[in-house]
Design a protein around this motif. Structure first.
Motif, PDB file in Angstrom:
ATOM      1  N   ARG A 170       1.431  10.163  -8.024  1.00  0.00           N
ATOM      2  CA  ARG A 170       0.523  10.456  -6.912  1.00  0.00           C
ATOM      3  C   ARG A 170       0.903  11.780  -6.251  1.00  0.00           C
ATOM      4  O   ARG A 170       2.071  12.150  -6.199  1.00  0.00           O
ATOM      5  N   ARG A 211     -10.016   5.925  -2.255  1.00  0.00           N
ATOM      6  CA  ARG A 211      -9.432   6.602  -3.421  1.00  0.00           C
ATOM      7  C   ARG A 211     -10.333   6.458  -4.643  1.00  0.00           C
ATOM      8  O   ARG A 211     -10.482   7.401  -5.430  1.00  0.00           O
ATOM      9  N   ALA A 248       2.609   1.847  -3.389  1.00  0.00           N
ATOM     10  CA  ALA A 248       1.717   2.432  -4.399  1.00  0.00           C
ATOM     11  C   ALA A 248       1.591   3.939  -4.200  1.00  0.00           C
ATOM     12  O   ALA A 248       1.515   4.703  -5.173  1.00  0.00           O
ATOM     13  N   ALA A 255       0.832  -1.211   0.000  1.00  0.00           N
ATOM     14  CA  ALA A 255       0.000   0.000   0.000  1.00  0.00           C
ATOM     15  C   ALA A 255       0.859   1.251   0.000  1.00  0.00           C
ATOM     16  O   ALA A 255       0.615   2.205  -0.763  1.00  0.00           O
ATOM     17  N   TYR A 292      -7.389   1.919   1.864  1.00  0.00           N
ATOM     18  CA  TYR A 292      -7.417   3.235   1.229  1.00  0.00           C
ATOM     19  C   TYR A 292      -7.875   3.180  -0.224  1.00  0.00           C
ATOM     20  O   TYR A 292      -8.504   4.128  -0.713  1.00  0.00           O
ATOM     21  N   ASP A 293      -7.574   2.103  -0.933  1.00  0.00           N
ATOM     22  CA  ASP A 293      -7.893   2.044  -2.363  1.00  0.00           C
ATOM     23  C   ASP A 293      -9.370   2.256  -2.643  1.00  0.00           C
ATOM     24  O   ASP A 293      -9.735   2.886  -3.641  1.00  0.00           O
ATOM     25  N   ARG A 294     -10.236   1.736  -1.782  1.00  0.00           N
ATOM     26  CA  ARG A 294     -11.666   1.916  -2.038  1.00  0.00           C
ATOM     27  C   ARG A 294     -12.079   3.367  -1.797  1.00  0.00           C
ATOM     28  O   ARG A 294     -12.974   3.886  -2.488  1.00  0.00           O
TER      29      ARG A 294
END
Length: 342
Positions: free
Chosen positions: A108, A152, A102, A99, A148-150
């Motif tokens: 980013r 984001r 990434a 994580a 966090y990805d969801r």
């Protein structure tokens, strides 16, 4: 033929009535269960799995955030994420290492990053320095660097909708994970404690945001689930144009006026959102206030209620949804185009 049609219609109607009755029974059971959870929250504490201490560097020491220091801040936070990834990998935490890695990607852009514990971050989508409209997303429970990805993904969906609706407008979206969110199965999700801790950090972040964009930029807070409690606690005197509450269990205030904000206050709930079954109460149990009071989509609260379609608790930012379309209109200031709830 007519008889067959009538029988089929009667059968369908019977199924519809039976289905509606089943839904009512299910709703009553869910409300009873949730009421018991609220009542027992203080008396019988619930346990929630917490992440053990995760090694990571101290957050980067940054110059005051301005349009001129943005690139410096982005670079420092990417370097911090890269170091956090190395430390997590050395500690054997491959999930967190991935994580963090990434987040260290050169594409980013983070205004803030803290890889310690469950982690915090504030990621930018769009050209923040020149933005005239900025949406700040505030998440609900169970949001951390591990999930966090969801979060984001919701920010990316809103950003794409803004670009689709107004390709020539200067907009930006910020995913603000600036507080330790409660776990869904825990006593903290039933009280304002985490929101009280988060509110001053959100106020400070909005102040910094205006330092980057200038006072001309209009900011909209888009708050989901427990994040609406955070926004409710931070709202008083906050320099934002709009506050949108979606999937809200309540804000801790009895009404929109009780938020003490000059912002337009919006609220929506999807037709299949389980939060509708949460008892909208605020009770003092053993010296702790449990629950968040008036339902924000109720007439008594006084928010501008907009259409959110038939989606569930996690569907407010789904592409093509009524809720996402309306949230984009709110951020863009196209308030006359916002569709109201049927």
């Amino acid at each position: 033929m007519g008889l067959d049609t009538g029988v089929a219609g009667a059968t369908t109607a019977g199924r519809d009535r039976g289905g509606a009755a089943a839904r009512r029974r299910t709703g009553r059971w869910r409300r009873a269960l949730l009421a018991a959870l609220v009542t027992g929250a203080i008396v019988i504490p619930l346990s929630a799995a917490t992440r053990p201490g995760i090694p990571a560097p101290e957050p980067a020491a940054l110059a005051p955030l301005t349009s001129a220091t943005l690139d410096e801040a982005y670079a420092a936070n990417r370097a911090d994420a890269a170091e956090a990834s190395r430390m997590a990998a050395a500690d054997g935490d491959d999930r967190r290492a991935a994580a963090d890695r990434a987040m260290a990607d050169p594409a980013r852009h983070f205004l803030a990053f803290d890889g310690r514990g469950e982690g915090q971050a504030a990621e930018v989508f769009g050209d923040l320095a020149h933005a005239e409209r900025v949406a700040v997303l505030v998440p609900g429970s169970d949001t951390s660097l591990d999930t966090y990805d969801r979060f984001r993904a919701t920010a990316l969906n809103l950003r794409r909708q803004l670009t689709l609706d107004a390709p020539d407008s200067r907009t930006a979206v910020v995913a603000w994970l600036g507080y330790r969110t409660p776990h869904t199965v825990s006593t903290t999700v039933l009280t304002e404690g985490r929101a009280d801790q988060a509110a001053p950090h959100l106020r400070e972040f909005i102040r910094q945001l205006h330092g980057i964009t200038g006072r001309e930029a209009r900011v909209a807070l888009v708050c989901h689930s427990y994040g609406t409690v955070v926004c409710g606690r931070a709202a008083a005197g906050l320099d934002v144009a709009d506050i949108a509450l979606v999937g809200s269990p309540g804000t801790g205030a009895d009404s929109a006026a009780g938020l003490h904000t000059s912002a337009r206050v919006w609220a929506a709930r999807g037709g299949d959102d389980w939060v509708a079954d949460v008892p909208h109460i605020s009770a003092d149990l053993f010296g702790t206030t449990v629950g968040f009071g008036t339902d924000p989509v109720s007439p008594a609260f006084g928010a501008r209620v907009f259409a959110a379609g038939d989606g569930g608790h996690s569907d407010y930012f789904s592409p093509g949804s009524a809720s996402l379309a309306n949230l984009a209109r709110i951020v863009l200031g196209e308030t006359s185009e916002v569709t109201t709830r049927a």
